[in-house]
Design an enzyme around this catalytic site. Structure first.
Site, PDB file in Angstrom:
ATOM      1  N   GLU A  60     -33.559 -17.427 -47.975  1.00  0.00           N
ATOM      2  CA  GLU A  60     -34.155 -17.691 -46.784  1.00  0.00           C
ATOM      3  C   GLU A  60     -34.711 -16.942 -45.723  1.00  0.00           C
ATOM      4  O   GLU A  60     -33.805 -15.572 -46.038  1.00  0.00           O
ATOM      5  CB  GLU A  60     -32.946 -18.887 -46.075  1.00  0.00           C
ATOM      6  CG  GLU A  60     -32.953 -19.740 -47.211  1.00  0.00           C
ATOM      7  CD  GLU A  60     -32.318 -21.021 -46.503  1.00  0.00           C
ATOM      8  OE1 GLU A  60     -31.999 -21.928 -47.427  1.00  0.00           O
ATOM      9  OE2 GLU A  60     -31.390 -21.022 -45.789  1.00  0.00           O
TER      10      GLU A  60
ATOM     11  N   ALA B  27     -32.754 -29.783 -41.774  1.00  0.00           N
ATOM     12  CA  ALA B  27     -32.552 -30.471 -42.684  1.00  0.00           C
ATOM     13  C   ALA B  27     -31.605 -30.903 -40.838  1.00  0.00           C
ATOM     14  O   ALA B  27     -31.518 -32.489 -40.527  1.00  0.00           O
ATOM     15  CB  ALA B  27     -32.027 -31.028 -43.380  1.00  0.00           C
TER      16      ALA B  27
ATOM     17  N   HIS C 231     -35.085 -25.219 -44.399  1.00  0.00           N
ATOM     18  CA  HIS C 231     -33.375 -25.509 -44.239  1.00  0.00           C
ATOM     19  C   HIS C 231     -33.125 -25.736 -43.090  1.00  0.00           C
ATOM     20  O   HIS C 231     -32.476 -24.961 -42.497  1.00  0.00           O
ATOM     21  CB  HIS C 231     -33.112 -24.644 -44.202  1.00  0.00           C
ATOM     22  CG  HIS C 231     -31.746 -24.061 -44.730  1.00  0.00           C
ATOM     23  ND1 HIS C 231     -30.710 -23.818 -45.439  1.00  0.00           N
ATOM     24  CD2 HIS C 231     -30.329 -25.917 -44.575  1.00  0.00           C
ATOM     25  CE1 HIS C 231     -29.643 -23.386 -45.566  1.00  0.00           C
ATOM     26  NE2 HIS C 231     -29.678 -25.331 -44.617  1.00  0.00           N
TER      27      HIS C 231
ATOM     28  N   ARG D 288     -27.248 -27.684 -50.498  1.00  0.00           N
ATOM     29  CA  ARG D 288     -27.223 -26.277 -50.779  1.00  0.00           C
ATOM     30  C   ARG D 288     -28.279 -25.725 -52.875  1.00  0.00           C
ATOM     31  O   ARG D 288     -28.101 -26.759 -53.353  1.00  0.00           O
ATOM     32  CB  ARG D 288     -25.922 -25.501 -51.261  1.00  0.00           C
ATOM     33  CG  ARG D 288     -25.350 -25.851 -50.070  1.00  0.00           C
ATOM     34  CD  ARG D 288     -25.769 -24.404 -48.530  1.00  0.00           C
ATOM     35  NE  ARG D 288     -24.838 -24.186 -47.583  1.00  0.00           N
ATOM     36  CZ  ARG D 288     -24.974 -25.171 -46.504  1.00  0.00           C
ATOM     37  NH1 ARG D 288     -26.613 -26.104 -46.401  1.00  0.00           N
ATOM     38  NH2 ARG D 288     -24.001 -25.111 -45.429  1.00  0.00           N
TER      39      ARG D 288
END
Length: 359
Positions: free
Chosen positions: A312, A333, A331, A281
């Site tokens: 984001e 993953a 973002h 995070r």
């Protein structure tokens, strides 16, 4: 596709803020109907025109920005009709105000269930949810393998300078592309993991295959007894891990305790030529502090790779955006087909358990 029979006399109204990606969306929506739910589907993040048309043909649809607090609250109220449940993938802002409006007494239906096909709950006011009688279900752990896989990929990129060499070659600069050789490697490196959950454990297993030594700084629950069967050594303090490792990878949730866990002071403790990876995070590692540290050879890690940011999506911005020593990832993953299918399946199981107990 034939839909299973609904078994609930009065279908629960569910707002699907963002359905599963791609073709996974259709079986997910059909499964929700099979659980006795009536989906209303938000099309804002459904980009495929054919898929949008298929959803529109079979389900009630809306189109709104699920990341905008006021729009989300207004949709949950739905002109007084309200919803019993909400399903999402992304970290939408389920704040106290949104939850209060979604559970207001004047609504025909009040929100009683929130399900997120992901692990995090940092954008959900859990205290308010509990007070208002809203059950929150997530899919913690199902994407551990996917996140660990990208984590190791980013480690290799940072150590081997893959992205920079690619950019230089595309620019026709062979001599620049081969600068910085010989490169570092996971083989023989000491990898420090901040966190001791499922993702950290899978990351430990993967980097050990490359020949790395693993150190772990975990939560208070990560006792010596629990660490005994881990593929790595438990360390007592964050300072010990930061000063002793060649690669540091962050795997903790966003909580009050982890906010700003790694800032300027902690970055200065890291070894020269070390690498920092953050796929957890943004609040855990201060972006501005990391940007400054990477630009100062004496102030922390030499390279970094980051998959999470404070701002984001359409509003993306970061001080790291023009940092030549940091690889950026949007973002993603946990966004493999297998992980997202597993998350959808797990959440449907959670919804099924809730519906089975719902009066």
């Amino acid at each position: 596709m034939r839909r299973p029979d609904r078994h609930h006399a009065a279908p629960l109204r569910v707002l699907v803020v963002d359905p599963a990606l791609g073709e996974q969306a259709l079986p997910e929506l059909i499964a929700l109907e099979g659980l006795g739910m009536k989906p209303t589907v938000n099309l804002r993040r459904v980009n495929d025109a054919s898929l949008r048309a298929r959803i529109e043909a079979d389900w009630e649809t809306v189109d709104f920005d699920g990341f905008a607090e006021e729009e989300l609250a207004r949709q949950l109220e739905h002109c007084g009709r309200g919803f019993d449940a909400l399903k999402c993938r992304a970290g939408i802002p389920l704040t106290r105000k949104v939850l209060e409006r979604a559970t207001a007494g004047g609504l025909e239906r009040r929100l009683v269930l929130v399900g997120r096909a992901a692990a995090g709950t940092d954008t959900i006011d859990l205290v308010a949810a509990q007070r208002l009688g809203v059950s929150v279900r997530t899919t913690a752990g199902v994407n551990a393998g996917a996140v660990a896989e990208l984590t190791v990929s980013l480690m290799l990129d940072a150590l081997r300078d893959v992205a920079r060499r690619d950019r230089n070659l595309r620019a026709g600069a062979w001599s620049s592309a081969v600068e910085g050789l010989p490169a570092s490697s996971l083989d023989g490196a000491r990898v420090g993991l901040v966190g001791s959950g499922a993702i950290a454990r899978r990351t430990a297993e993967l980097v050990r295959v490359f020949g790395a030594e693993v150190w772990v700084f975990g939560s208070l629950r990560f006792t010596a007894e629990r660490a005994a069967d881990w593929p790595g050594r438990r360390v007592e303090t964050l300072t010990e891990l930061l000063t002793g490792c060649d690669v540091v990878s962050v795997h903790v949730p966003a909580t009050a305790e982890t906010e700003g866990l790694i800032g300027a002071r902690e970055l200065r403790l890291m070894r020269p030529c070390s690498v920092l990876i953050n796929t957890a995070r943004a609040s855990v590692v201060r972006e501005a502090a990391l940007d400054r540290a990477l630009r100062d050879p004496g102030a922390g890690p030499a390279r970094a790779a980051v998959d999470v940011f404070e701002n984001e999506g359409a509003v993306f911005s970061s001080p790291l955006a023009d940092n030549p020593y940091c690889t950026l990832s949007p973002h993603v993953a946990g966004m493999t087909a297998g992980a997202m299918r597993a998350a959808s399946d797990r959440l449907l199981e959670e919804f099924g358990r809730f519906v089975g107990e719902y009066p």
